[in-house]
Design an enzyme around this catalytic site. Structure first.
Site, PDB file in Angstrom:
ATOM      1  N   ASN A   1      53.343  44.277  37.199  1.00  0.00           N
ATOM      2  CA  ASN A   1      53.099  45.008  35.942  1.00  0.00           C
ATOM      3  C   ASN A   1      52.415  46.333  36.261  1.00  0.00           C
ATOM      4  OD1 ASN A   1      50.876  43.498  36.795  1.00  0.00           O
ATOM      5  ND2 ASN A   1      50.201  42.937  34.747  1.00  0.00           N
TER       6      ASN A   1
ATOM      7  N   GLN B   1      45.660  47.547  36.398  1.00  0.00           N
ATOM      8  CA  GLN B   1      45.386  47.635  34.947  1.00  0.00           C
ATOM      9  C   GLN B   1      44.017  48.277  34.690  1.00  0.00           C
ATOM     10  OE1 GLN B   1      46.673  44.164  35.964  1.00  0.00           O
ATOM     11  NE2 GLN B   1      48.572  45.285  35.957  1.00  0.00           N
TER      12      GLN B   1
ATOM     13  N   GLY C   1      45.354  67.474  39.979  1.00  0.00           N
ATOM     14  CA  GLY C   1      46.780  67.572  40.278  1.00  0.00           C
ATOM     15  C   GLY C   1      47.201  66.332  41.039  1.00  0.00           C
TER      16      GLY C   1
ATOM     17  N   ASP D   1      46.677  52.821  34.135  1.00  0.00           N
ATOM     18  CA  ASP D   1      47.308  54.130  34.377  1.00  0.00           C
ATOM     19  C   ASP D   1      46.300  55.262  34.465  1.00  0.00           C
ATOM     20  OD1 ASP D   1      49.782  52.816  34.123  1.00  0.00           O
ATOM     21  OD2 ASP D   1      49.720  53.069  31.958  1.00  0.00           O
TER      22      ASP D   1
ATOM     23  N   GLY E   1      51.784  49.805  38.510  1.00  0.00           N
ATOM     24  CA  GLY E   1      52.669  50.746  39.201  1.00  0.00           C
ATOM     25  C   GLY E   1      51.877  51.975  39.550  1.00  0.00           C
ATOM     26  N   HIS E   2      51.986  52.393  40.788  1.00  0.00           N
ATOM     27  CA  HIS E   2      51.297  53.597  41.219  1.00  0.00           C
ATOM     28  C   HIS E   2      52.336  54.611  41.613  1.00  0.00           C
ATOM     29  CE1 HIS E   2      47.600  51.573  41.185  1.00  0.00           C
ATOM     30  NE2 HIS E   2      47.700  50.961  42.344  1.00  0.00           N
ATOM     31  N   THR E   3      52.233  55.806  41.072  1.00  0.00           N
ATOM     32  CA  THR E   3      53.098  56.877  41.542  1.00  0.00           C
ATOM     33  C   THR E   3      52.271  57.736  42.465  1.00  0.00           C
ATOM     34  OG1 THR E   3      54.146  56.821  39.393  1.00  0.00           O
ATOM     35  CG2 THR E   3      54.664  58.696  40.792  1.00  0.00           C
TER      36      THR E   3
HETATM   37  P1  IMP Z   1      51.776  42.333  30.921  1.00  0.00           P
HETATM   38  O1  IMP Z   1      50.677  42.548  31.919  1.00  0.00           O
HETATM   39  O2  IMP Z   1      53.138  42.709  31.455  1.00  0.00           O
HETATM   40  O3  IMP Z   1      51.758  40.958  30.324  1.00  0.00           O
HETATM   41  O4  IMP Z   1      51.540  43.349  29.695  1.00  0.00           O
HETATM   42  C1  IMP Z   1      50.448  43.200  28.793  1.00  0.00           C
HETATM   43  C2  IMP Z   1      49.924  44.548  28.357  1.00  0.00           C
HETATM   44  O5  IMP Z   1      49.293  45.183  29.453  1.00  0.00           O
HETATM   45  C3  IMP Z   1      50.990  45.530  27.879  1.00  0.00           C
HETATM   46  O6  IMP Z   1      50.443  46.368  26.867  1.00  0.00           O
HETATM   47  C4  IMP Z   1      51.283  46.366  29.112  1.00  0.00           C
HETATM   48  O7  IMP Z   1      51.812  47.621  28.787  1.00  0.00           O
HETATM   49  C5  IMP Z   1      49.894  46.462  29.687  1.00  0.00           C
HETATM   50  N1  IMP Z   1      49.886  46.677  31.143  1.00  0.00           N
HETATM   51  C6  IMP Z   1      50.080  45.753  32.114  1.00  0.00           C
HETATM   52  N2  IMP Z   1      49.969  46.318  33.316  1.00  0.00           N
HETATM   53  C7  IMP Z   1      49.675  47.608  33.121  1.00  0.00           C
HETATM   54  C8  IMP Z   1      49.391  48.706  33.991  1.00  0.00           C
HETATM   55  O8  IMP Z   1      49.372  48.584  35.223  1.00  0.00           O
HETATM   56  N3  IMP Z   1      49.132  49.898  33.384  1.00  0.00           N
HETATM   57  C9  IMP Z   1      49.100  50.041  32.052  1.00  0.00           C
HETATM   58  N4  IMP Z   1      49.341  49.056  31.201  1.00  0.00           N
HETATM   59  C10 IMP Z   1      49.624  47.843  31.727  1.00  0.00           C
END
Ligand code: IMP
Length: 429
Positions: A38, A225, A416, A13, A40-42
């Site tokens: 898992n 991530q 911003g 993030d 996500g880009h806004t």
């Molecule tokens: P998982 O990837 O869904 O198995 O989650 C494992 C951990 O990684 C958790 O703490 C999630 O919140 C974190 N996580 C996975 N993908 C992201 C991401 O794109 N941004 C922030 N945290 C992530």
């Protein structure tokens, strides 16, 4: 010409989506090489908000080829939904602008069910996963029982593999996790539908990415991530199930490492994380709430409130070292406006000793307390600045301090959400 990789240097993030979107304007191809929905880009383009979970943000620039590489785990239901949503908004006009690796693994309904049930049973020890089935899908990949995108097109093989997996998964779901079993016919019907919708995009993407680099195309590799969520180098077990450092980018995209050129890291001007796990600079007070509110720190994927805290130079320095970063893009500096003084974590104290490296065990992470330096803040709104000179002196000093502490030059500062709210300091791509 070599490919440029973008990686997150914290716990995800960091604002990678916006930076990739900016750099994609000059790219021919944007490749995701690990993870799944898992991420996500806004993105905010022309005041319009778009959330992407699988397709690289380059898709918002017509004509760029977006690739979902072999290292990914893909939930076809989410991918089909994303394609439809993009098309109704006029994006992705041509099929050839999206390529999906035959070798990427499919997230199946049992992966999601297992992810959810395990997290529920872990109670206080929960990882706080996104619940998208990411971990269970990577487990199957490594156990060599996974089903891949290309398998969708072999009706008999797909049915056999699914039947075999379901026998095992249903046993596990029912007996150990207390969940209802899943019916094969429902999954077969559903996945046949996905196969038909995804068929125009499925390809040997590794060959296509290699060919693109070889002919001198501008290729961006988009990491998901962040380094501290890396399965090996992160805050294990509070990590994701894939490798998030550039060492894995080449393999996930199907490129020889020699074809990797510049590596760009993205860091937020403060720190956030979602889910469980260590976070020494976390602010569990009104200031943390303020960062969350001003920075709109809610997960793009799950909507969960993010934990917020001071910038942690230990974490980012580790990511810089692990990744061999050429340059850093610093995001969300504007969110710090009005906070005075600011604090930056220089090192940790563990059992009375100062340490400059992140711990490698949970036991040590739990005892790490931050050593801070205070810096003056600023009151001015930053959103209109387009050069470093237009920033208040305190903001410039903050950027310089961070850059020195993490040992990487800052080449871009985001002030911003809009594309134009960006200060370019050096050449990134
Ligand atoms: P998982 O990837 O869904 O198995 O989650 C494992 C951990 O990684 C958790 O703490 C999630 O919140 C974190 N996580 C996975 N993908 C992201 C991401 O794109 N941004 C922030 N945290 C992530």
């Amino acid at each position: 010409m070599a490919a440029t990789a973008i990686i997150g240097t914290q716990w995800g993030d960091e604002g990678k989506g916006k930076v990739v979107d900016l750099l994609a304007a000059r790219a021919d191809m944007v490749v995701r090489y690990h993870g799944g929905n898992n991420a996500g880009h806004t993105l905010v383009v022309n005041g319009e908000k778009t959330v992407l979970n699988l397709i690289p943000s380059g898709v918002l620039h017509p004509g760029k080829v977006c690739v979902l590489g072999a290292g990914m785990v893909i939930d076809p239901q989410v991918l089909v939904r994303e394609i439809t949503a993009l098309r109704t908004r006029g994006y992705l006009a041509e099929d050839r602008w999206l390529r999906v690796s035959e070798q990427a693994h499919l997230i199946m309904p049992y992966h999601r069910a297992i992810d959810h049930a395990r997290e529920r049973l872990r109670e206080a020890g929960a990882i706080g996963t996104t619940g998208r089935g990411i971990g269970p899908a990577y487990e199957d990949k490594m156990a060599r029982t996974g089903i891949r995108v290309g398998d969708l097109f072999d009706e008999e093989g797909f049915t056999e593999a699914l039947a075999r997996n379901l026998r095992e998964k249903n046993g596990y779901l029912e007996a150990l996790l207390g969940e209802p079993p899943l019916a094969i016919d429902d999954i077969l019907t559903e996945y046949r539908g996905f196969r038909d919708q995804l068929a125009p995009f499925v390809a040997d993407t590794g060959a296509e990415v290699r060919a693109a680099v070889a002919r001198g195309a501008r290729v961006l590799l988009e990491g998901a991530q962040g380094a501290l969520l890396d399965i090996d180098h992160g805050t294990y077990p509070f990590v994701t199930s894939s490798s998030c450092v550039p060492g894995a980018a080449a393999a996930g995209a199907g490129l020889p490492p020699r074809m990797l050129g510049r590596i760009i890291g993205i860091a937020k001007a403060y720190t956030t994380r979602v889910g469980g796990g260590p976070f020494p600079t976390e602010l569990r007070d009104a200031l943390g709430d303020r960062l969350r509110a001003d920075g709109d720190e809610y997960g793009a994927t799950t909507g969960r409130p993010r934990r917020c805290g001071w910038f942690d130079a230990v974490v980012v320095r580790h990511a810089v070292a692990l990744s061999g970063l050429d340059a850093l893009a610093l995001t969300k500096l504007d969110v710090l406006t009005g906070i005075d003084p600011l604090r930056v974590c220089l090192a940790y104290e563990i059992d009375g000793r100062r340490v400059d490296q992140p711990p490698t065990t949970q036991h040590a992470w739990a005892r790490a307390t931050p050593i801070y330096e205070e810096m003056p803040g600023w009151q001015e709104d930053l959103g209109e600045a387009r050069t470093l000179d237009e920033l208040p002196l305190a903001a410039r000093r903050y950027i310089d301090k961070l850059s020195a502490l993490v040992e990487a030059p800052v080449a871009l500062v985001s002030i911003g959400a809009g594309r134009e709210q960006t200060i370019r300091v050096g050449e990134l791509f």
